[in-house]
Design a protein around this motif. Sequence first.
Motif, PDB file in Angstrom:
ATOM      1  N   HIS A  62     -78.244 -17.627  15.014  1.00 34.19           N
ATOM      2  CA  HIS A  62     -78.532 -18.402  13.804  1.00 34.19           C
ATOM      3  C   HIS A  62     -77.977 -17.672  12.583  1.00 34.19           C
ATOM      4  N   CYS A  63     -76.756 -18.041  12.197  1.00 33.91           N
ATOM      5  CA  CYS A  63     -76.076 -17.405  11.059  1.00 33.91           C
ATOM      6  C   CYS A  63     -76.267 -18.165   9.753  1.00 33.91           C
ATOM      7  N   ALA A  64     -76.595 -19.457   9.825  1.00 32.98           N
ATOM      8  CA  ALA A  64     -76.606 -20.310   8.642  1.00 32.98           C
ATOM      9  C   ALA A  64     -77.588 -19.812   7.595  1.00 32.98           C
ATOM     10  N   GLY A  65     -77.161 -19.806   6.346  1.00 36.26           N
ATOM     11  CA  GLY A  65     -78.019 -19.395   5.246  1.00 36.26           C
ATOM     12  C   GLY A  65     -77.249 -19.463   3.945  1.00 36.26           C
ATOM     13  N   VAL A  66     -77.952 -19.315   2.847  1.00 35.62           N
ATOM     14  CA  VAL A  66     -77.325 -19.395   1.527  1.00 35.62           C
ATOM     15  C   VAL A  66     -77.836 -18.281   0.629  1.00 35.62           C
ATOM     16  N   SER A  67     -77.032 -17.963  -0.359  1.00 34.24           N
ATOM     17  CA  SER A  67     -77.443 -17.106  -1.456  1.00 34.24           C
ATOM     18  C   SER A  67     -77.170 -17.894  -2.727  1.00 34.24           C
ATOM     19  N   MET A  68     -78.178 -18.539  -3.243  1.00 37.62           N
ATOM     20  CA  MET A  68     -78.025 -19.445  -4.381  1.00 37.62           C
ATOM     21  C   MET A  68     -78.190 -18.653  -5.667  1.00 37.62           C
TER      22      MET A  68
END
Length: 283
Positions: free
Chosen positions: A88-94
């Motif tokens: 599970h690599c999906a992610g964000v830095s908003m």
Amino acid sequence: MQILKNTFVITGGLGGAGKAIASSIVDQGGYVVILDLAEQKAGEQSTTGISATKAVYKQTDITNKDSVKGAMEVAAQAFEKRLVGLVHCAGVSMSQPFPTHLGDTIDRVRKMSEINWMGTYIVSALFADAVNERYEPEKMKNGEFWTTKEERGVIINFSSIAGAQPASRILGYSPGKAAVSAFSVALADFLGPSGIRVNTVSPSVINSAMMGARLPYFIADLTKSASFPARPIEPEEISGAVKFLIENSMMNGHDLKIDGGWRVFTDRSVDREDPRLLAPSLE
């Protein structure tokens, strides 16, 4: 868990780290189902570059239970191979500059937490269900649990070195990644009787498009405070760590830091700017 002839779900599989991991698994004889937000046709075209025969794409919103459940159904049937792994690599830095009023950051941090933390919960839970339903469909239907000595699956969730060392520069991102690490330890304990291992990787700065304009700032910070090597991580170095966690069956409930000895800290020297203002963009 062997990679050869088995199927692995890779979320965020069109990004730098995700694509490197997917390519590595295919190179070792495995099969991959790529989940990402790109439109289906565009995602399929990109996935073909990984493999025309051992990789498929499914557009997926990791914050949406139905979207993820549909993707896991696709993964369970793809290639007619055993579904055994999730990376599970999906992610964000908003990112945004910190305002004087912290209340102005709440909506953005809430959205980031929905993706990074709740997305991890949703994806991990539905992957585990997909594995368990294959082995014990009647018990799953009846709400029963069971114990097995057979290794049936492996989950690797992406946390971050920032989750282990929260600092003022990363006020929104760090706690969400700390939650990912804590959840993964708890999930490893919960899924142990199901023969499913759960680990995390905690990278420092990955040399990828996600870093954007912040990369030069973090390169300078790595140069100052990393041990060795004082540079960003290349995606291929992440895939090597993931391979180790997949194949070593004794690795469970573990957080593998990939950071070159970098330690996140707050420098409050009198000749420095306020650390909350240093980076070009912050969470």
